[in-house]
Motif scaffolding. Structure first.
Motif, PDB file in Angstrom:
ATOM      1  N   GLU A 287     -14.622  59.318  66.129  1.00 23.23           N
ATOM      2  CA  GLU A 287     -15.392  58.297  66.302  1.00 23.23           C
ATOM      3  C   GLU A 287     -16.598  58.048  65.174  1.00 23.23           C
ATOM      4  N   ARG A 288     -16.949  56.948  64.833  1.00 26.82           N
ATOM      5  CA  ARG A 288     -18.000  56.596  63.597  1.00 26.82           C
ATOM      6  C   ARG A 288     -19.160  56.357  64.172  1.00 26.82           C
ATOM      7  N   PRO A 289     -20.295  56.661  63.374  1.00 22.83           N
ATOM      8  CA  PRO A 289     -21.665  56.407  63.720  1.00 22.83           C
ATOM      9  C   PRO A 289     -21.993  54.907  63.362  1.00 22.83           C
ATOM     10  N   VAL A 290     -23.223  54.289  63.534  1.00 25.47           N
ATOM     11  CA  VAL A 290     -23.605  53.103  63.278  1.00 25.47           C
ATOM     12  C   VAL A 290     -25.306  53.653  62.454  1.00 25.47           C
ATOM     13  N   ALA A 291     -25.150  53.057  61.198  1.00 31.80           N
ATOM     14  CA  ALA A 291     -26.648  53.456  60.543  1.00 31.80           C
ATOM     15  C   ALA A 291     -27.591  52.279  60.868  1.00 31.80           C
ATOM     16  N   PHE A 292     -28.673  53.133  61.437  1.00 30.55           N
ATOM     17  CA  PHE A 292     -29.874  52.502  61.797  1.00 30.55           C
ATOM     18  C   PHE A 292     -31.182  53.296  61.548  1.00 30.55           C
ATOM     19  N   GLN A 293     -32.228  52.782  61.275  1.00 31.16           N
ATOM     20  CA  GLN A 293     -33.522  53.479  61.156  1.00 31.16           C
ATOM     21  C   GLN A 293     -33.698  54.745  62.084  1.00 31.16           C
ATOM     22  N   ASN A 294     -33.800  56.056  61.202  1.00 29.39           N
ATOM     23  CA  ASN A 294     -34.056  57.120  62.081  1.00 29.39           C
ATOM     24  C   ASN A 294     -32.776  57.616  62.937  1.00 29.39           C
ATOM     25  N   ASN A 295     -31.538  57.138  62.650  1.00 31.90           N
ATOM     26  CA  ASN A 295     -30.608  57.307  63.574  1.00 31.90           C
ATOM     27  C   ASN A 295     -30.104  58.856  63.516  1.00 31.90           C
ATOM     28  N   ASP A 296     -30.946  59.811  62.748  1.00 32.30           N
ATOM     29  CA  ASP A 296     -30.461  61.215  62.810  1.00 32.30           C
ATOM     30  C   ASP A 296     -31.350  62.131  63.712  1.00 32.30           C
ATOM     31  N   ARG A 297     -32.132  61.480  64.651  1.00 32.96           N
ATOM     32  CA  ARG A 297     -33.253  62.038  65.313  1.00 32.96           C
ATOM     33  C   ARG A 297     -32.382  63.082  66.377  1.00 32.96           C
TER      34      ARG A 297
END
Lengths: 973, 90
Positions: A287-297
């Motif tokens: 499964e792949r993520p979606v990039a959005f602001q601060n999506n690494d929290r």
């Protein structure tokens, strides 16, 4: 938080483990990741570059964040994925890349300076002065950025290498793989089923999808049990197939004992080479993520991983969970959360108009930001009516699924873009014999996976001439996969693509802006995809952003190259068994045990005695000088069994030898031995040695120790490829015969004290050979000499070698002699000007070593024509001479170069070089052999020797290479 | 890589030693001249596609083999005993 019920875990079996020094409890069936979630830990790592807090993101080997270190000292192993580490009693894991702790990391200061640290920052900033890069900048950067650290000590763990062959290799044991394996197994094929997980079933264990009217994990467990008890099936769990190679060869790493608290004798890992006639790739999808602001929290994870944690491990990654996706995976996660009684704070679907029958707040829009101090506390959702904020401590994200097609690209294949699933699919036939099926093939329903698995197995069976078993297809879920691509959500701030290497959407755009438009250039400029996860989570997103930034489509942009290994592989596993003495076999002579006081020197794979020290001798030269004296004055014994011995027989044996040697052997009389010189076809010397004629059609060739294998191969080449019509057979008998030199004025006296019948100068004249016996044992005796003395070599079947050596040595000692080693042997032959591979090193001709007279004019032989090229007969070539020191420094060194007196010791003035040196106790000074321009015409000249490496310089006199007994009378007497 | 030895069956590449182009079978006449000998000893094509190579089965039957294979696809088209190839050429 552990859920009160459910899961494929054994709650009755608690396991204690520690993380960063604190004790926790998990249960049998947990991974370290699920146990950390069960204990409520969120921040488990710090990021590579900016030291941002990171949490567990996936439930598989693709995990980019949750890397830990296990063990201490030599057993320390960094960068292990918590998501694949099975929990065992006493497991002690540590977080990495943070100080003083994962929750408070001082280098998080890097994050504040992040605006300066974009792609290419290092290249643009640390430019001057140049020398500072290696001395200062790079070490500092390397300390600040990075993942786990190596101990720097040799790895003492045990690893093994193993080999397997099969008709069908099934890679991955999800529904497609299990079905393929079962179909092939029932048809009687030899099957290997490999899966990287500890439990067979793949996504069935995470999704609980029904198969055949039963819960998926039950069906998978039954099929796996069925397969495990079939003799023609090898089920390999905890085994990652890491690479696909030519002609059905695959590499795999099996984690044999990594999950055991007390491994006992079991190796930590085994490295497999599997050769399969056919293979089925059933590796599923990631499964792949979606990039959005601060999506690494910490708290933001993959939707499918959330289902794994809920269903398989019975742990909840949050109390109030939001779900965000562009496909149905998000809805499945929301449903699983509800089934487990977890509050669903929001279901955000980026596809317009998609509805749900779940009782959850549905938003049509995109998550555009996250907040929270130590982990996720709230998300922002951009909808048509503006931005809304929702409280949530976990966000499950799905950007769609990428088929795990890596292995299909290991032989230079490229995947093809599929619009309907917004993903790359494997192109057929990229690895011959390998058939991708199920999700790995871009087919995302369980029913299709089962059908494709069976079909691929049937095709393989038919190819191999086996009759398909045609097992019934179980019923399973069947629906369409609906996705609308969404790669990154527009907005301010940093949106992360590559979590493992800290690469953002902005970095990729910057790369494009600075003309790194090729995907391979973008990768190297930003380091996206270069971390241990090799971009499994980030490649598609980065590619899509690059495509967008450069105004191209995704297929036009293309992918980077996939290379083995699929997951990080320990070097210890690859090198299994090849450390230390395991690196190369050791060959011992029969006299090895009887030479225990002697330091050994390696000759190829052989170990030979260097010298035999006596009590009171403190320096090797003392022993060597004494041993040279044995041979010159009494009798010495030396094991020469390592020389290659080739038995040659047949009507045309003589003609064959005439063709491989420069001189004649067909004219050699039976019972005689002759020195022979062998050239390569390009006219340079290959090897030398003596060959004895034992019978009318029977010769025994000896080769040098170093070239025994090469000569054997050469003889086979000459016979099979150049002269197949010759009636000749040959075989190596090196190991069948133990052979000892008996050398010195008292050698005949010694032999006659042992032989059943005395020999005389008439029965065994110089270069004679024949059968003898001693103590009733048949032996071969050769009157040959590598020392210039009256000498013999006696050969007995190898089983008598040790006792004969002990006997010869004892008799020699009573005659004032004894055993001698390689050092003395070398001095003896230098005194006589005999050459070895120090001289015939591959670049010299017979002319160079003064043996042009041995090149017969009456016949053709290998190397003859090429050796007659004018350049190879030029008198000005570097040719063999002897040297003795004349200056105040009385030492010569091998490798030193020769210069004319008064000329600078620089390359342009080079006159030659020294190949062999030794101190001659017989003559009382150093001797050298070497090659000197026009050497034989310069006898008596004084020359300058310079050893630039050791810093030694002297002058030397150019001599004839035979220093001792030039008439050779001592050998003949 | 695997080579199907005509005497031993399919075996791993590591049992074999590679020796170069199979034109080594065509040893010129001693009087053929330096030009012909120079070509025989030193000049080799480097094709992208089918190529004929000599391999020695040193960890097996010690047969010299002529292996016809494709340098692009790595496909092995044919494996013959060098002795047979040489004798057929006469």
């Amino acid at each position: 938080m552990r859920l009160p019920s459910g899961g494929l875990i054994d709650r009755s079996h608690p396991i204690r483990f520690s993380y960063d020094g604190h004790s926790y409890q998990g249960v049998q069936g947990d991974t370290l990741a699920s146990a950390l979630i069960a204990n409520g830990l969120k921040t488990v790592a710090r990021s590579f570059k900016y030291h941002r807090p990171r949490g567990i993101m996936t439930a598989g080997s693709e995990e980019p964040n949750a890397l830990v270190t296990l063990g201490h000292g030599a057993g320390q192993e960094p960068n292990l994925r918590a998501t694949t580490l099975e929990l065992y009693e006493g497991l002690a894991a540590r977080s990495q890349n943070c100080w003083p702790s994962v929750n408070f990391d001082l280098l998080a200061l890097n994050d504040l300076a992040a605006p300066f640290f974009g792609a290419g920052f290092y290249y643009k900033t640390f430019m001057w002065p140049r020398a500072f890069w290696e001395m200062l900048y790079e070490p500092a950067i390397r300390r600040a950025a990075g993942l786990g650290a190596l101990s720097g000590l040799p790895d003492e763990d045990r690893y093994e290498r193993a080999f397997a062959h099969c008709d069908l290799l099934v890679i991955g044991a999800g529904p497609a793989g299990l079905m393929a394996a079962l179909e092939a197994a029932r048809a009687g094929a030899d099957v290997i089923l490999a899966d990287e997980d500890s439990r067979m079933g793949g996504r069935l264990n995470a999704d609980l999808t029904e198969v055949d009217g039963r819960p998926g994990p039950d069906w998978a467990a039954d099929v796996a049990a069925d397969l495990a008890q079939m003799d023609n099936v090898r089920c390999m769990s905890r085994t990652t197939v890491t690479g696909a190679y030519d002609h059905g060869t695959f590499s795999a790493v099996e984690r044999v004992a990594m999950h055991l608290p007390h491994p006992g004798d079991a190796p930590r890992e085994a490295f497999w080479r599997i050769v399969a006639k056919r293979a089925v790739l059933a590796t599923g999808a990631l499964e792949r993520p979606v990039a959005f602001q601060n999506n690494d929290r910490p708290g933001i994870m993959m939707a499918g991983a959330v289902r794994s944690y809920l269903n398989r491990y019975a742990v909840a990654p949050g109390r109030s969970v939001a779900v965000f996706g562009n496909n149905d995976s998000a809805h499945a996660t929301a449903r699983a959360l509800i089934d487990h009684g977890i509050h669903v704070a929001a279901l955000i679907d980026s596809r317009p108009g998609v509805q749900t029958d779940l009782d959850v707040p549905l938003y049509h829009g995109q998550v555009c930001g996250s907040e929270g101090r130590k982990g996720l506390e709230a998300i922002s959702i951009a909808t048509a009516s503006g931005i809304e904020k929702v409280q949530a401590d976990c966000l499950a994200v799905s950007g769609g699924w990428n088929p795990s097609l890596h292995l299909t690209c290991h032989m230079n294949g490229r995947p093809q873009w599929d619009e309907s699933t917004a993903a790359f699919h494997p192109r057929p036939g990229m690895v011959p014999g390998l058939e991708p099926v199920g999700a790995a093939n871009g087919v995302f329903t369980t029913a299709d996976a089962l059908a494709q698995g069976r079909k691929a197995a049937q095709a393989a069976l038919t190819d191999l001439g086996l009759k398909p078993a045609n097992i019934p297809l179980p019923k399973a879920e069947d629906g369409a996969y609906d996705i609308t691509p969404l790669w990154s959500v527009p907005g301010r701030g940093r949106a992360w693509l590559d979590f493992q290497n800290d690469v953002t959407v902005k970095d990729v755009k910057l790369a494009a802006q600075e003309s790194y438009r090729s995907v391979e250039h973008m990768k190297r400029y930003t380091t996206q995809g270069m971390a241990p996860d090799q971009g499994k989570n980030s490649n598609m997103g980065a590619l899509a952003v690059l495509a967008d930034a450069t105004g191209r489509s995704i297929p036009e942009t293309g992918t980077t190259t996939y290379r083995a290994p699929y997951t990080p592989t320990t070097l210890g596993a690859i090198a299994a068994g090849a450390r230390g003495k395991g690196f190369a076999p050791e060959r011992f002579t029969t006299s090895h045990a009887a030479s225990e006081e002697a330091p050994m020197v390696e000759a190829g794979l052989w170990y030979r005695p260097s010298y035999f020290p006596k009590p009171g001798e403190s320096y090797w030269r003392e022993s060597c000088d004494r041993e040279v004296g044995y041979v010159r004055n009494a009798v010495g014994i030396c094991d020469v069994s390592t020389l290659g011995k080739i038995d040659i027989q047949g009507q045309d044996a003589g003609e064959f030898l005439d063709f491989v040697y420069t001189n004649m052997f067909s004219t050699l009389k039976v019972g005689r031995t002759r020195y022979g010189l062998m050239l390569r076809e390009d006219g340079h010397v290959m090897d030398d040695g003596t060959t004895a004629r034992l019978g009318e059609h029977h010769y025994l060739m000896t080769t040098t120790t170093a070239a025994a294998g090469q000569v054997m191969r050469h003889l086979a080449f000459v016979h099979q490829c150049l002269r197949p019509a010759l009636d000749v057979q040959f075989i190596s008998v090196t190991e069948q015969w133990a052979q000892f030199a008996v050398a010195g004025p008292k050698s005949r006296e010694l032999l006659n004290s042992l032989l059943d019948h005395d020999i005389t100068g008439e029965t065994f004249s110089f270069m004679g050979c024949g059968d003898v016996s001693l103590g009733g044992v048949s032996a071969r005796l050769f009157r040959i000499s590598f020392s210039g003395e009256h000498a013999y070599e006696i050969a007995v079947p190898a089983r008598y070698g040790e006792s004969l050596f002990r006997l010869l040595r004892a008799r020699a000692e009573t005659l004032g002699g004894g055993a001698y080693g390689m050092e003395a042997l070398n001095v003896l032959r230098i005194e006589k000007g005999f050459i070895t591979h120090s001289e015939i090193h591959g670049r010299v001709t017979a002319f160079d070593v003064g043996l042009q007279g041995m090149m017969s004019k009456k016949k053709d032989f290998v190397g003859k024509t090429a050796s007659e090229r004018p350049g190879l007969m030029d008198p000005d070539r570097e040719r063999l001479v002897g040297l003795k020191p004349t200056g105040p420094v009385k030492q010569l060194t091998a490798g030193a170069h020769l210069f004319n007196l008064g000329e600078d010791a620089v390359r342009q003035n080079d006159q030659g070089y020294i190949t062999s040196v030794g101190f001659s106790p017989t003559l009382g000074h150093f001797l050298g052999l070497g090659f000197l321009r026009n050497g034989p015409d310069r006898i008596g000249e004084e020359i300058r020797m310079v050893d630039h490496v050791r810093g030694i310089e002297t002058t030397a006199e150019v001599c004839h290479p035979v220093f001792f007994d030039p008439q050779g009378g001592r050998a003949r007497d | 890589m695997r080579i199907d030895c005509p005497l031993c069956g399919p075996r791993d590449r590591r049992e074999f030693t590679y020796q170069g182009d199979a034109l080594a079978l065509d040893r010129p006449d001693p009087e053929a001249g330096f030009g012909v000998w120079n070509d025989y000893l030193h000049n080799r094509d480097n094709p992208a596609g089918p190529t004929r190579e000599l391999w020695y089965h040193d960890s097996g039957c010690t047969a010299w083999l002529v292996v016809t294979r494709d340098t692009v696809t790595h496909e092995v088209h044919r494996v013959e005993l060098a002795r047979d190839v040489k004798e057929a050429g006469k």
